[in-house]
Every structure is written in structure tokens, then in C-alpha cells.
Write an enzyme that holds these catalytic residues in place. Structure first.
Site, PDB file in Angstrom:
ATOM      1  N   ASP A  67      21.194  71.439  35.889  1.00 26.49           N
ATOM      2  CA  ASP A  67      20.204  72.496  36.122  1.00 26.49           C
ATOM      3  C   ASP A  67      20.352  73.649  35.140  1.00 26.49           C
ATOM      4  OD1 ASP A  67      22.637  73.230  37.211  1.00 26.49           O
ATOM      5  OD2 ASP A  67      21.917  73.371  39.265  1.00 26.49           O
ATOM      6  N   ASP A 136      24.518  76.539  51.234  1.00 26.07           N
ATOM      7  CA  ASP A 136      23.427  76.037  52.069  1.00 26.07           C
ATOM      8  C   ASP A 136      23.282  74.520  51.942  1.00 26.07           C
ATOM      9  OD1 ASP A 136      22.438  75.798  49.530  1.00 26.07           O
ATOM     10  OD2 ASP A 136      20.716  77.122  49.810  1.00 26.07           O
ATOM     11  N   HIS A 138      23.059  72.889  49.023  1.00 26.87           N
ATOM     12  CA  HIS A 138      22.302  72.423  47.850  1.00 26.87           C
ATOM     13  C   HIS A 138      23.184  71.643  46.883  1.00 26.87           C
ATOM     14  CE1 HIS A 138      23.151  76.565  45.835  1.00 26.87           C
ATOM     15  NE2 HIS A 138      23.833  75.671  45.174  1.00 26.87           N
ATOM     16  N   GLU A 143      17.355  72.914  46.871  1.00 30.33           N
ATOM     17  CA  GLU A 143      17.586  73.781  48.018  1.00 30.33           C
ATOM     18  C   GLU A 143      17.098  73.097  49.301  1.00 30.33           C
ATOM     19  OE1 GLU A 143      19.365  76.328  47.764  1.00 30.33           O
ATOM     20  OE2 GLU A 143      18.642  77.831  46.353  1.00 30.33           O
TER      21      GLU A 143
HETATM   22  C1  F6R Z   1      25.642  74.166  39.310  1.00 36.79           C
HETATM   23  C2  F6R Z   1      24.987  73.602  40.484  1.00 36.79           C
HETATM   24  C3  F6R Z   1      25.219  74.136  41.856  1.00 36.79           C
HETATM   25  C4  F6R Z   1      26.687  74.418  42.172  1.00 36.79           C
HETATM   26  C5  F6R Z   1      26.816  75.005  43.575  1.00 36.79           C
HETATM   27  C6  F6R Z   1      28.243  75.379  43.900  1.00 36.79           C
HETATM   28  O1  F6R Z   1      25.219  73.505  38.141  1.00 36.79           O
HETATM   29  O2  F6R Z   1      24.228  72.712  40.325  1.00 36.79           O
HETATM   30  O3  F6R Z   1      24.711  73.216  42.788  1.00 36.79           O
HETATM   31  O4  F6R Z   1      27.427  73.238  42.069  1.00 36.79           O
HETATM   32  O5  F6R Z   1      26.032  76.158  43.676  1.00 36.79           O
HETATM   33  O6  F6R Z   1      28.645  76.422  43.051  1.00 36.79           O
HETATM   34  P1  F6R Z   1      30.136  76.960  43.023  1.00 36.79           P
HETATM   35  O7  F6R Z   1      30.944  75.876  42.408  1.00 36.79           O
HETATM   36  O8  F6R Z   1      30.055  78.179  42.131  1.00 36.79           O
HETATM   37  O9  F6R Z   1      30.511  77.268  44.414  1.00 36.79           O
END
Ligand code: F6R
Length: 242
Positions: A67, A136, A138, A143
Site C-alpha cells: 500500500d 481494527d 486491517h 479497512e
Molecule cells: C503497512 C500496512 C498496515 C500495517 C498495519 C500494522 O504497509 O499495510 O496494514 O501492517 O497498520 O501497522 P504496525 O506494524 O505499525 O502496527
């Protein structure tokens, strides 16, 4: 699903890095789906260390990130392109032209999304997808929603995600509201998925996602249906598992 429980974040990073480096050693031309965020930082550090020791060679690897924020150029310090360059790519011998992220600042984002899906297909799909999990539930920026979106698409980030990611920006109002993300089909078609989680704040959502009903309201729950998922998580993140 194979579950690997580690003592802490450092061990989680080393074990997940081991799986990724084994993938690269077994198939030097592999396609790695990569993630950003706090969780994988130690994995990239470990892989860099092994690269420097000549234990792993990325020269033939292609990477495709999950992403990217919309409306940030690749040289913006909070763009995921910048994160990947600074935390991983520029320290290893991957060819820069073989590193892909969705162009979040593309004027025609619909074309960018379909080009990204076409790229993944042209590369023969993802050999290994590294995933973190959001508070959440994701994965990528998929989301919670009423239905899963299959391909790469533009998404409005939920306020909770904007809030969680504001720790990387100078203020919550500076966090982009939109992002481009691979869709659930893109992720689910990966041959292998390595899901990493660390810390108490992921414990509840990790347990819900992996033991509760499969629902687009908890996007990561879909991983229960993938035949080859390896969860690498530390004790704090796994405290609700028996
Ligand atoms: C990042 C991504 C997100 C993260 C998720 C957890 O490229 O796709 O889904 O993996 O937000 O983020 P952290 O590791 O910062 O808790």
C-alpha cells in the site's frame, strides 16, 4: 495455519526474517509482497545484517508493497516508498527498478490500481506476502467494511487508522485520508503469507481475527481461509490464545 510464538519483538523479527531469507535462498527470483509500519522494522534490520554477511542475496528479487498513502510523493518522509527505501532497499542489493509500490500521487488512481494488479499478475503472483495487522483488523489498508474488495483500490482510511498512524506525522491533520492498497484477492493469492504481530495492543484483534468468524468487518479474519499462513507473534500479542 502454522503458529510460531516468540518471546519478544526481537525474536519475532529474527524468526520472520529467517522465513523470508529462506524464501529468497530457495527461489532467488522470488516476488516478495512487503509491508511497512512499526512491526516489520526489526525484520528489515535483520535481513540487512544477513545481506551484509553475505548470507542472503536480493539481486534477483522483485518486491511489491501492499500500500501507499495518496497525495504524498515518494520522497515525502512519511510515504511508504520513503520508508522502504530508507529502512530496507538502499541497504541491500535489490535492483531499484524491481521495487514496486502503488503510486499514491497518481492523477488517475483507477488506472494506477488496475496497472498494479496487472503488474502482480505479470510477475506471476506473490511468492510470499508479509503482513502486519491494524488495531481494527486491517491488512494492507483493507479497512473493516461490508464486503471485501478483491483488487487494488483507493480507500478512505478510518479515523482510528488515521489516529494510530498520526504517531509518524507532526499532527493528526497531516495524515493523508486516502490510500491505495492491494485488495483481498491480491493478498489471498500469495503462495505463502507471513503474518507478524507484536505487543499487547494487538492481542485482542489478533485473537478475534484468527479464531472468530470470517467477516469483512475484521479484514484479517479472511486469512483463516488461506492454506499457507505462518503467524509469527510474540507472547504479548498471543496472550489470548490458549
Ligand atoms: C503497512 C500496512 C498496515 C500495517 C498495519 C500494522 O504497509 O499495510 O496494514 O501492517 O497498520 O501497522 P504496525 O506494524 O505499525 O502496527
Amino acid at each position: 495455519m502454522q503458529i510460531i510464538k516468540t518471546t519478544d519483538h526481537q525474536q519475532m523479527s529474527r524468526y520472520a526474517a529467517n522465513i523470508i531469507s529462506a524464501q529468497v535462498i530457495m527461489k532467488p527470483t522470488c516476488v516478495l509482497g512487503l509491508a511497512t509500519g512499526a512491526t516489520p522494522m526489526g525484520i528489515y534490520k535483520q535481513l540487512i545484517e544477513w545481506y551484509r554477511k553475505n548470507d542472503v542475496d536480493f539481486s534477483l528479487v522483485t518486491s511489491v508493497n501492499l500500500d501507499e498513502y495518496c497525495d504524498l510523493s515518494g520522497d515525502h518522509e512519511q510515504s511508504y516508498r520513503y520508508y522502504m527505501n530508507e529502512n530496507f532497499f538502499r541497504h541491500i542489493n535489490i535492483a531499484p527498478e524491481n521495487t514496486f509500490l502503488p503510486a499514491g500521487d497518481a492523477a488517475d488512481y483507477e488506472k494506477e490500481c488496475s496497472d498494479y494488479d496487472a503488474l502482480i499478475q505479470r510477475l506471476g503472483g506473490l511468492d510470499l506476502q508479509l503482513l502486519g495487522i491494524g488495531h481494527d483488523g486491517h491488512i494492507g489498508f483493507n479497512e473493516p467494511a461490508d464486503e471485501y474488495v478483491p483488487g487494488t483500490h483507493r480507500v478512505r482510511l478510518l479515523d482510528e487508522t488515521i489516529e494510530a498512524n498520526s504517531r509518524f506525522f507532526s499532527g493528526v491533520d497531516k495524515v493523508p485520508k486516502y490510500a491505495l492498497t492491494m485488495g483481498i484477492r491480491d493478498i489471498m493469492q500469495a503462495k505463502k503469507i507471513v503474518l507478524v504481530a507484536s505487543g499487547e495492543e494487538k492481542a485482542e484483534i489478533l485473537h478475534k481475527a484468527l479464531t472468530g468468524p470470517v467477516s469483512p468487518r475484521i479484514p484479517a479474519s479472511v486469512l483463516q481461509l488461506h492454506p499457507n499462513v505462518i503467524l509469527v507473534a510474540d507472547e504479548m500479542a498471543m496472550q489470548h490464545f490458549a
